[in-house]
Design an enzyme around this catalytic site. Sequence first.
Site, mmCIF file in Angstrom:
data_model
loop_
_atom_site.group_PDB
_atom_site.id
_atom_site.type_symbol
_atom_site.label_atom_id
_atom_site.label_comp_id
_atom_site.label_asym_id
_atom_site.label_seq_id
_atom_site.Cartn_x
_atom_site.Cartn_y
_atom_site.Cartn_z
ATOM 1 N N LYS A 1 39.324 9.367 41.094
ATOM 2 C CA LYS A 1 38.360 8.257 41.199
ATOM 3 C C LYS A 1 38.919 7.031 40.482
ATOM 4 O O LYS A 1 38.777 5.898 40.950
ATOM 5 C CB LYS A 1 37.015 8.695 40.612
ATOM 6 C CG LYS A 1 35.847 7.757 40.926
ATOM 7 C CD LYS A 1 35.741 6.575 39.984
ATOM 8 C CE LYS A 1 34.575 5.664 40.362
ATOM 9 N NZ LYS A 1 34.479 4.497 39.469
ATOM 10 N N HIS B 1 35.017 -0.035 28.489
ATOM 11 C CA HIS B 1 34.165 0.007 29.667
ATOM 12 C C HIS B 1 32.781 -0.564 29.358
ATOM 13 O O HIS B 1 32.273 -1.416 30.067
ATOM 14 C CB HIS B 1 34.047 1.468 30.073
ATOM 15 C CG HIS B 1 33.599 1.673 31.475
ATOM 16 N ND1 HIS B 1 34.358 1.292 32.543
ATOM 17 C CD2 HIS B 1 32.482 2.233 31.976
ATOM 18 C CE1 HIS B 1 33.721 1.616 33.646
ATOM 19 N NE2 HIS B 1 32.577 2.175 33.343
ATOM 20 N N ASP C 1 39.238 -0.552 56.696
ATOM 21 C CA ASP C 1 38.186 0.457 56.746
ATOM 22 C C ASP C 1 38.317 1.372 55.518
ATOM 23 O O ASP C 1 39.165 2.273 55.485
ATOM 24 C CB ASP C 1 38.351 1.238 58.057
ATOM 25 C CG ASP C 1 37.280 2.280 58.275
ATOM 26 O OD1 ASP C 1 36.690 2.753 57.290
ATOM 27 O OD2 ASP C 1 37.052 2.632 59.449
ATOM 28 N N GLU D 1 32.294 -2.861 40.184
ATOM 29 C CA GLU D 1 32.356 -2.178 38.888
ATOM 30 C C GLU D 1 33.062 -3.019 37.828
ATOM 31 O O GLU D 1 34.242 -3.336 37.970
ATOM 32 C CB GLU D 1 33.079 -0.828 39.045
ATOM 33 C CG GLU D 1 33.031 -0.031 37.764
ATOM 34 C CD GLU D 1 33.618 1.375 37.896
ATOM 35 O OE1 GLU D 1 33.931 1.803 39.021
ATOM 36 O OE2 GLU D 1 33.774 2.025 36.849
HETATM 37 P P1 NDP Z 1 41.680 -3.055 67.300
HETATM 38 O O1 NDP Z 1 40.843 -2.268 68.219
HETATM 39 O O2 NDP Z 1 41.149 -4.394 66.890
HETATM 40 O O3 NDP Z 1 43.133 -3.181 67.926
HETATM 41 C C1 NDP Z 1 44.178 -3.903 67.325
HETATM 42 C C2 NDP Z 1 44.167 -5.345 67.816
HETATM 43 O O4 NDP Z 1 45.150 -6.081 67.118
HETATM 44 C C3 NDP Z 1 44.475 -5.448 69.285
HETATM 45 O O5 NDP Z 1 43.564 -6.351 69.862
HETATM 46 C C4 NDP Z 1 45.874 -6.042 69.325
HETATM 47 O O6 NDP Z 1 46.046 -6.911 70.379
HETATM 48 C C5 NDP Z 1 45.890 -6.860 68.059
HETATM 49 N N1 NDP Z 1 47.246 -7.098 67.544
HETATM 50 C C6 NDP Z 1 47.751 -8.329 67.287
HETATM 51 N N2 NDP Z 1 48.983 -8.244 66.789
HETATM 52 C C7 NDP Z 1 49.288 -6.940 66.738
HETATM 53 C C8 NDP Z 1 50.434 -6.209 66.274
HETATM 54 N N3 NDP Z 1 51.503 -6.839 65.792
HETATM 55 N N4 NDP Z 1 50.414 -4.879 66.316
HETATM 56 C C9 NDP Z 1 49.324 -4.236 66.784
HETATM 57 N N5 NDP Z 1 48.211 -4.850 67.235
HETATM 58 C C10 NDP Z 1 48.183 -6.187 67.213
HETATM 59 O O7 NDP Z 1 41.914 -2.274 65.925
HETATM 60 P P2 NDP Z 1 42.495 -0.846 65.660
HETATM 61 O O8 NDP Z 1 42.901 -0.127 66.877
HETATM 62 O O9 NDP Z 1 43.507 -1.033 64.584
HETATM 63 O O10 NDP Z 1 41.254 -0.064 65.055
HETATM 64 C C11 NDP Z 1 40.783 -0.343 63.750
HETATM 65 C C12 NDP Z 1 39.276 -0.336 63.734
HETATM 66 O O11 NDP Z 1 38.797 0.898 64.232
HETATM 67 C C13 NDP Z 1 38.709 -0.485 62.368
HETATM 68 O O12 NDP Z 1 37.716 -1.492 62.420
HETATM 69 C C14 NDP Z 1 38.071 0.870 62.091
HETATM 70 O O13 NDP Z 1 36.955 0.720 61.265
HETATM 71 C C15 NDP Z 1 37.693 1.321 63.455
HETATM 72 N N6 NDP Z 1 37.512 2.752 63.695
HETATM 73 C C16 NDP Z 1 37.919 3.719 62.807
HETATM 74 C C17 NDP Z 1 37.754 5.052 63.089
HETATM 75 C C18 NDP Z 1 38.276 6.057 62.135
HETATM 76 O O14 NDP Z 1 38.979 5.703 61.196
HETATM 77 N N7 NDP Z 1 37.991 7.354 62.305
HETATM 78 C C19 NDP Z 1 37.106 5.475 64.330
HETATM 79 C C20 NDP Z 1 36.772 4.391 65.229
HETATM 80 C C21 NDP Z 1 36.978 3.080 64.902
HETATM 81 P P3 NDP Z 1 46.465 -6.396 71.843
HETATM 82 O O15 NDP Z 1 45.293 -5.693 72.375
HETATM 83 O O16 NDP Z 1 46.808 -7.631 72.551
HETATM 84 O O17 NDP Z 1 47.631 -5.487 71.646
#
Ligand code: NDP
Length: 415
Positions: free
Chosen positions: A256, A369, A272, A76
Site C-alpha cells: 500500500k 504522518h 485507469d 492523502e
Molecule cells: P482507446 O480505445 O482510446 O484507443 C486508443 C486510441 O489512441 C485510438 O483512438 C488510437 O487511434 C489513438 N492513438 C493515437 N496515437 C496512438 C499511438 N501512437 N498508438 C496507439 N494508439 C494511438 O484506448 P485503449 O484501447 O488504450 O483503451 C483504454 C481505455 O479502456 C481506458 O479508458 C480503460 O479505462 C478502458 N477499459 C479498460 C478495461 C480493463 O482494463 N479491463 C476494460 C475496458 C475498457 P486510432 O484508432 O486511429 O489508432
Amino acid sequence: MKFYQLSREQRLDALKASGDLDTQSYELMLKNQPIPAEIAANMVENQITQYALPEGVVQDVLINGTCYQIPLVTEEPSVIAAANNSAKLVRQWGGFQVTAKRGGLIGQIVFDHVSDIETKAQLLKTKADEIQAIAASAYPSILKRGGGLRQQKVTIVGQDFLKLELLVDTKAAMGANMVNSICEAVAQAASQWLQQPPLLAILSNHALEDLTTVTLKLPVTALTRGHLSGQTVAQRIVAATEFAQLDINRAVTHNKGIMNGAIGVVQGYGNDTRAISAGIHSYAAQSGQYQPLSQWRLVDTDLIGQLTLPLPIGAVGGSIGIVPLAKANQQLGQATDPLIMQAQIATIGLASNLAALRALVTEGIQKGHMHLQYKALAIQAGATGSEIDWLQNALSQQPIVNLAIARQLLVEKSK
Ligand code: NDP
C-alpha cells in the site's frame, strides 16, 4: 523560500519560470477547472458534478540521469512530502535507475464445456493465419502505427475450458478497447469453427509484458536518523521486508505504501487506476503467496532497493485526450512516451516505499504522518486562513488529538 512554503500561485509561477509548464498548461492549472463541463457531461453516465482531488509535484526526480517534475494526485496528506524527501535523498546518490519494457497486452477468448477438447485446440492452432487477418481487419489503424497481433497461444484450462490468448502490441495506448475489439472479432470467427458460442472475450489486466524495474542505491550513512546509525536503519529496512515476505498482513501494507505514490502518478496521467492496481496485485500474488513488491538488500555499506511493477500505461487513448489536465501533466512530467511514464510511476512507488519504511523502522509512521493529518483536522474544526497552520502546530503539541480538542483550541484562540 522553499517550494513547499510558496502559495499555489507562486509554485505555478516557479514551474512556468523554469520552463516545466508552458503558458497554456500554466493557465489551465491556475484556473483550476479540471474538466470542461461539456466534456465531463459526456464522459460518464448520470453526471452530476466533478469530484476534485489535490495534485502536487514531486520535484527534481533523477531517473536514468534525467531530472523530472512528476505530477501526483492524492487525497492523502504526507504522500507527496514523503516522495519528495526520498527523491531528494536519492538524487544526491546517483538517482534512480530504471529499465522498462513494453511488450503488449494479452486478450483472452474463452470457451467452456468444450467437448473433444484436444481436437478443438488443434483446430484453433491451424487457424493462426486467419486469426491474424481477422485481428488486422478488426483494428486496422494499429497496424499503420506498427502494432497489432504479435502472438497466439491455445491452452486447455482445467477439464473443459479452451483458451485462445492473443498478445497485441498496442503501441502508445494502454490498449484495453483495442484488444477487446480484436478479441470479439476473433471470438466470432472461432465460435463458428468450434460450433459453440464463446464464454467471454476480453483483455487480461495481468500485464507481464510491461514490467518496469527501478533500483536505487544509498550508502547507509545517508540513512542515519536520531540516535540510530545508518547501518541499523538499513538493517531494519531489510528485516521489515523479510518479514513482509513471510506475512501477508504486513505484505499488503508494505505494498500500500508503494501504491500511495505509484497510483497517484497513474491518476495524474489520466490512466485507469483500477486496471493498473489489479495488475500490480496479481503480480504480487503470482508465486501463490502475496509478496511485497519491493526488495531491500544490504550489500557491504550500501542499501539497495528494487521494485518491479507491471505497468501497461497509455500516453494516448481512453480519457487522456479529453481531460486537459492529463495532457498538461504530460507536459509537466516530460512524459509523452509511455516508457517514461512507466519509469516515473515505478520510481515514485519505490520512493514512497523508502520513505514509509524509513519512518516505520525509526520513529514510527505517526510522527510525520499525523502532523500533516492535523491540517485536515484543523480545516474540519473550522480553521481558515492563517488559523490552519497555527492550529496544525498547536495540535502537534497536544498529548491527545481529536476533533473536539481542535475545536476547543480554536475557540480559545479567538477569545
Ligand atoms: P482507446 O480505445 O482510446 O484507443 C486508443 C486510441 O489512441 C485510438 O483512438 C488510437 O487511434 C489513438 N492513438 C493515437 N496515437 C496512438 C499511438 N501512437 N498508438 C496507439 N494508439 C494511438 O484506448 P485503449 O484501447 O488504450 O483503451 C483504454 C481505455 O479502456 C481506458 O479508458 C480503460 O479505462 C478502458 N477499459 C479498460 C478495461 C480493463 O482494463 N479491463 C476494460 C475496458 C475498457 P486510432 O484508432 O486511429 O489508432
